[in-house]
Design an enzyme around this catalytic site. Structure first.
Site, PDB file in Angstrom:
ATOM      1  N   ASP A   1       2.048 -31.169  10.418  1.00  0.00           N
ATOM      2  CA  ASP A   1       1.789 -32.174   9.377  1.00  0.00           C
ATOM      3  C   ASP A   1       0.630 -31.720   8.502  1.00  0.00           C
ATOM      4  OD1 ASP A   1       3.424 -34.395   9.355  1.00  0.00           O
ATOM      5  OD2 ASP A   1       2.236 -35.517  10.815  1.00  0.00           O
TER       6      ASP A   1
ATOM      7  N   GLU B   1       4.270 -36.391   3.491  1.00  0.00           N
ATOM      8  CA  GLU B   1       4.776 -37.753   3.318  1.00  0.00           C
ATOM      9  C   GLU B   1       5.058 -38.068   1.851  1.00  0.00           C
ATOM     10  OE1 GLU B   1       2.132 -40.588   5.187  1.00  0.00           O
ATOM     11  OE2 GLU B   1       2.259 -39.571   7.131  1.00  0.00           O
TER      12      GLU B   1
ATOM     13  N   GLU C   1      10.922 -43.221   9.086  1.00  0.00           N
ATOM     14  CA  GLU C   1      10.068 -44.001   9.999  1.00  0.00           C
ATOM     15  C   GLU C   1      10.137 -45.492   9.697  1.00  0.00           C
ATOM     16  OE1 GLU C   1       6.113 -42.500  10.693  1.00  0.00           O
ATOM     17  OE2 GLU C   1       5.547 -44.260  11.868  1.00  0.00           O
TER      18      GLU C   1
HETATM   19  O1  KIV Z   1       2.270 -37.743  12.892  1.00  0.00           O
HETATM   20  C1  KIV Z   1       3.303 -37.998  13.509  1.00  0.00           C
HETATM   21  O2  KIV Z   1       3.338 -38.018  14.743  1.00  0.00           O
HETATM   22  C2  KIV Z   1       4.509 -38.266  12.757  1.00  0.00           C
HETATM   23  C3  KIV Z   1       5.670 -38.838  13.513  1.00  0.00           C
HETATM   24  C4  KIV Z   1       5.486 -40.304  13.585  1.00  0.00           C
HETATM   25  C5  KIV Z   1       6.956 -38.466  12.913  1.00  0.00           C
HETATM   26  O3  KIV Z   1       4.543 -38.090  11.580  1.00  0.00           O
END
Ligand code: KIV
Length: 256
Positions: free
Chosen positions: A81, A113, A180
């Site tokens: 991420d 995102e 989500e």
């Molecule tokens: O940060 C995370 O764990 C996520 C999941 C909720 C998909 O983005």
């Protein structure tokens, strides 16, 4: 190692994709050995580090943990991420941050995102630069101060907006999208309309795969979202084990 193309093939074959989050070497090794397809170094790791939301976690913190995760994985696809404000400012910033995730941490893809126009341009540039991108729509926790942590897409307009975003993200070149906390029927509609896999979390059974936050699944989190399922209670097991040890030390039973 699992590739992004393989995940797309899994959708074509009707094979469900199993995804979980990881934050260190040990957890990553265990998930990989258990046969998870995709390991996400999610910014939800912020909770494991004691932060209230995902906003404070830095790219350096993410990469430190991503490197440890990567060292533990032999088979799964590793996605990192990009944390808040490490990709929203400009395409250059996104390329720099995503590049670091691939070069320094050995990630195979990044997740970011949102599906608004500026983000779509950024994603297209990342993909052109050879960086695989996973999208994320519906409840996007980095926007917590705007949308809270509520289920998204409940009205017709809101559902249409999320569907449009998902389709635009596919056009921009993402290899998969996290859905989500949206209604099951909306997740079904998006999943049917896209040729890339949807990975659901709180989005029902009709997605092409499911992801959970591993600390929720293991019962390590002090609070879980309503859609999480706790498969075991490690918090209780750890406290019990530590109390047993402490008792034996105090009674001079350990070492035996
Ligand atoms: O940060 C995370 O764990 C996520 C999941 C909720 C998909 O983005």
């Amino acid at each position: 190692m699992t590739t992004t193309q393989q995940l797309i093939q899994y959708k074509q074959q009707g094979r469900q994709i199993v995804a979980l989050t990881a934050w260190d070497y040990v957890i990553a090794q265990l998930l990989d050995a258990a046969g998870v397809d995709l390991i996400l170094v999610g910014d939800s790791m912020a909770a494991v580090l004691g932060y209230e939301t995902t906003l404070p976690i830095t790219l350096d913190e993410m990469l430190y943990h991503a490197k440890a995760v990567r060292r533990g994985v032999k088979q799964a696809l590793v996605v990192v991420d990009l944390p808040f404000l490490t990709y929203q400012e400009s395409t250059q910033q996104a390329i720099h941050s995503a590049g670091r995730a691939l070069k320094e941490a050995g990630a195979q893809a990044v997740k970011l995102e949102g599906g608004y126009p500026a983000m779509l341009e950024t994603i297209a540039r990342l993909v052109q630069a050879g960086i695989p991108v996973m999208g994320h729509v519906g409840l996007t926790p980095q926007s917590v101060h705007q949308i809270g942590l509520r289920k998204q897409g409940k009205t017709e307009d809101a559902a249409q907006r999320i569907l449009n975003e998902a389709q635009a993200l596919e056009q921009a070149g993402v290899f998969s999208i996290v859905l989500e906390h949206i209604p099951n029927e909306l997740a079904l509609e998006i999943t049917k309309k896209l040729s890339i896999p949807t990975i659901g979390i709180g989005a029902g059974v009709h997605c092409d795969g499911q992801v959970l936050v591993t600390s929720d699944l293991l019962g390590l989190s002090d609070k879980q979202p309503p859609f999480a399922k706790v498969y075991t209670n490690l918090r209780e097991m750890i406290v019990n084990a530590v109390q047993e040890f402490a008792g034996e030390v105090r009674e001079r039973k350990f070492p035996g």
